[in-house]
Scaffold this motif. Structure first.
Motif, PDB file in Angstrom:
ATOM      1  N   THR A   1     100.566  -5.143  59.188  1.00 56.86           N
ATOM      2  CA  THR A   1     100.077  -5.195  57.813  1.00 56.86           C
ATOM      3  C   THR A   1      99.237  -3.977  57.488  1.00 56.86           C
ATOM      4  O   THR A   1      99.376  -3.371  56.416  1.00 56.86           O
ATOM      5  N   ASN A   2      98.363  -3.608  58.407  1.00 55.30           N
ATOM      6  CA  ASN A   2      97.514  -2.437  58.200  1.00 55.30           C
ATOM      7  C   ASN A   2      98.342  -1.174  58.044  1.00 55.30           C
ATOM      8  O   ASN A   2      98.063  -0.330  57.177  1.00 55.30           O
ATOM      9  N   VAL A   3      99.369  -1.034  58.883  1.00 53.79           N
ATOM     10  CA  VAL A   3     100.264   0.129  58.784  1.00 53.79           C
ATOM     11  C   VAL A   3     100.941   0.177  57.418  1.00 53.79           C
ATOM     12  O   VAL A   3     101.000   1.224  56.766  1.00 53.79           O
ATOM     13  N   ALA A   4     101.457  -0.973  56.958  1.00 53.43           N
ATOM     14  CA  ALA A   4     102.186  -1.024  55.688  1.00 53.43           C
ATOM     15  C   ALA A   4     101.278  -0.671  54.507  1.00 53.43           C
ATOM     16  O   ALA A   4     101.669   0.084  53.618  1.00 53.43           O
ATOM     17  N   MET A   5     100.059  -1.213  54.484  1.00 52.77           N
ATOM     18  CA  MET A   5      99.152  -0.944  53.363  1.00 52.77           C
ATOM     19  C   MET A   5      98.681   0.502  53.361  1.00 52.77           C
ATOM     20  O   MET A   5      98.576   1.138  52.304  1.00 52.77           O
ATOM     21  N   ARG A   6      98.400   1.057  54.526  1.00 57.44           N
ATOM     22  CA  ARG A   6      98.011   2.467  54.599  1.00 57.44           C
ATOM     23  C   ARG A   6      99.159   3.370  54.144  1.00 57.44           C
ATOM     24  O   ARG A   6      98.949   4.346  53.429  1.00 57.44           O
TER      25      ARG A   6
ATOM     26  N   ALA B   1     104.004  -0.324  65.918  1.00 57.15           N
ATOM     27  CA  ALA B   1     104.356   1.014  66.397  1.00 57.15           C
ATOM     28  C   ALA B   1     104.879   1.925  65.292  1.00 57.15           C
ATOM     29  O   ALA B   1     105.116   3.107  65.522  1.00 57.15           O
ATOM     30  N   THR B   2     105.073   1.398  64.090  1.00 56.56           N
ATOM     31  CA  THR B   2     105.599   2.199  62.983  1.00 56.56           C
ATOM     32  C   THR B   2     104.591   3.281  62.589  1.00 56.56           C
ATOM     33  O   THR B   2     103.395   3.002  62.449  1.00 56.56           O
ATOM     34  N   ALA B   3     105.078   4.502  62.407  1.00 58.94           N
ATOM     35  CA  ALA B   3     104.205   5.605  61.997  1.00 58.94           C
ATOM     36  C   ALA B   3     103.912   5.517  60.509  1.00 58.94           C
ATOM     37  O   ALA B   3     104.834   5.352  59.703  1.00 58.94           O
ATOM     38  N   VAL B   4     102.642   5.613  60.150  1.00 62.22           N
ATOM     39  CA  VAL B   4     102.243   5.514  58.740  1.00 62.22           C
ATOM     40  C   VAL B   4     102.909   6.600  57.913  1.00 62.22           C
ATOM     41  O   VAL B   4     103.432   6.341  56.826  1.00 62.22           O
ATOM     42  N   SER B   5     102.903   7.828  58.408  1.00 57.22           N
ATOM     43  CA  SER B   5     103.465   8.948  57.646  1.00 57.22           C
ATOM     44  C   SER B   5     104.966   8.777  57.412  1.00 57.22           C
ATOM     45  O   SER B   5     105.462   9.022  56.306  1.00 57.22           O
ATOM     46  N   SER B   6     105.693   8.331  58.443  1.00 56.02           N
ATOM     47  CA  SER B   6     107.140   8.140  58.294  1.00 56.02           C
ATOM     48  C   SER B   6     107.454   7.058  57.275  1.00 56.02           C
ATOM     49  O   SER B   6     108.357   7.208  56.441  1.00 56.02           O
ATOM     50  N   LEU B   7     106.697   5.962  57.319  1.00 56.29           N
ATOM     51  CA  LEU B   7     106.919   4.876  56.363  1.00 56.29           C
ATOM     52  C   LEU B   7     106.567   5.321  54.943  1.00 56.29           C
ATOM     53  O   LEU B   7     107.288   4.992  53.993  1.00 56.29           O
ATOM     54  N   ALA B   8     105.486   6.078  54.798  1.00 53.31           N
ATOM     55  CA  ALA B   8     105.086   6.557  53.474  1.00 53.31           C
ATOM     56  C   ALA B   8     106.154   7.472  52.875  1.00 53.31           C
ATOM     57  O   ALA B   8     106.487   7.372  51.685  1.00 53.31           O
ATOM     58  N   ILE B   9     106.714   8.355  53.676  1.00 54.91           N
ATOM     59  CA  ILE B   9     107.766   9.256  53.208  1.00 54.91           C
ATOM     60  C   ILE B   9     109.009   8.468  52.808  1.00 54.91           C
ATOM     61  O   ILE B   9     109.640   8.753  51.786  1.00 54.91           O
TER      62      ILE B   9
END
Length: 268
Positions: free
Chosen positions: A219-224, A187-195
């Motif tokens: 894993t997919n969320v983290a790598m993206r 459920a983690t948002a890619v954009s929030s994690l990237a920021i």
């Protein structure tokens, strides 16, 4: 007597009303299950047809295959992680570097798991690899003649190097500080994690950012997010590429993958 009958009938109405709603409730639940099942089958069929077209285009073959590059391996959802780990170790022993190319969520999970297995050697291991990995992504278009449209797909590539210098000493990847583990879920948002990742390095470029994932979706969320964070950092003037080391750790009796991200100092 009539008043007694009326009172009895009146008292029984709520119970009859409650019983009459049960078939409606049962029908509603069954209908919801049928709708969910229908959409699940539709999604599975779409994903299956997408992978079949990718395979026909030579992008993702079942199992593990070499790409056109000598030291590259193509990873799919069907790749055996143990065989991939052995092939990756062989390439690293031969040339010190290897590229893994994965398409699809599960393929990305298989690739990272193989890297983490090498990064978590048993105590009895005679050979230990000190790996550094960078991750990148690129989009490709595949022609779907059956539906007369193009599919937009993403290939995630892992550039893995055995972190040794010319004399065989391990490259020091220790930073001055380390973040609290960032736990990533589906459920983690890619954009929030990237920021969040980019802000950690903007505050201290010697910092190590620790990310913990479990399962292919996380894993997919983290790598993206890591790919997006690299773009954000480049626009902020941070030119050092982000690299990571992966290993298995125990958390609440569960075995999860820990990804430790740092900035490549170019041999500093």
């Amino acid at each position: 007597a009539h008043s007694v009958v009326r009172s009895v009938m009146h008292a029984s109405l709520p119970r009859q009303g409650r019983r009459s709603t049960f078939p409606v409730l049962l029908f509603t639940i069954c209908a919801m299950f049928a709708i969910v099942k229908y959409f699940s089958i539709s999604v599975d069929d779409h994903l299956r047809s997408t992978m079949e077209m990718a395979q026909e285009s030579g992008i993702s073959q079942p199992g593990m295959t070499r790409t056109s590059s000598k030291d590259s391996l193509r990873v799919s959802a069907q790749t055996d992680v143990r065989k991939l780990k052995g092939a990756l170790q062989g390439r690293l022993l031969e040339s010190g570097a290897c590229k893994l190319e994965a398409i699809g969520m599960r393929a990305v999970g298989v690739a990272l798991k193989a890297i983490a297995i090498i990064g978590t050697p048993p105590a009895t291991a005679t050979r230990r690899f000190n790996l550094k990995t960078t991750v990148n992504s690129r989009r490709i278009l595949i022609d779907n003649d059956a539906e007369r449209k193009q599919l937009n797909m993403t290939i995630v590539s892992f550039d893995v190097e055995s972190a040794k210098d010319g004399e065989g000493t391990e490259i020091n990847m220790e930073g001055d500080s380390q973040s609290e583990p960032i736990r990533v879920s589906r459920a983690t948002a890619v954009s929030s994690l990237a920021i969040k990742i980019s802000k950690e390095f903007e505050a201290d470029n010697n910092r190590k950012v620790v990310i913990r994932v479990m399962g292919p979706m996380a894993t997919n969320v983290a790598m993206r997010a890591l790919c997006v964070a690299k773009t954000i950092m480049s626009t902020s003037g941070i030119e050092n590429p982000a690299q990571f080391q992966a290993k298995f750790v125990k958390e609440n009796e569960l075995s999860i993958v820990e990804v430790v991200v740092s900035l490549d100092k170019g041999g500093d």
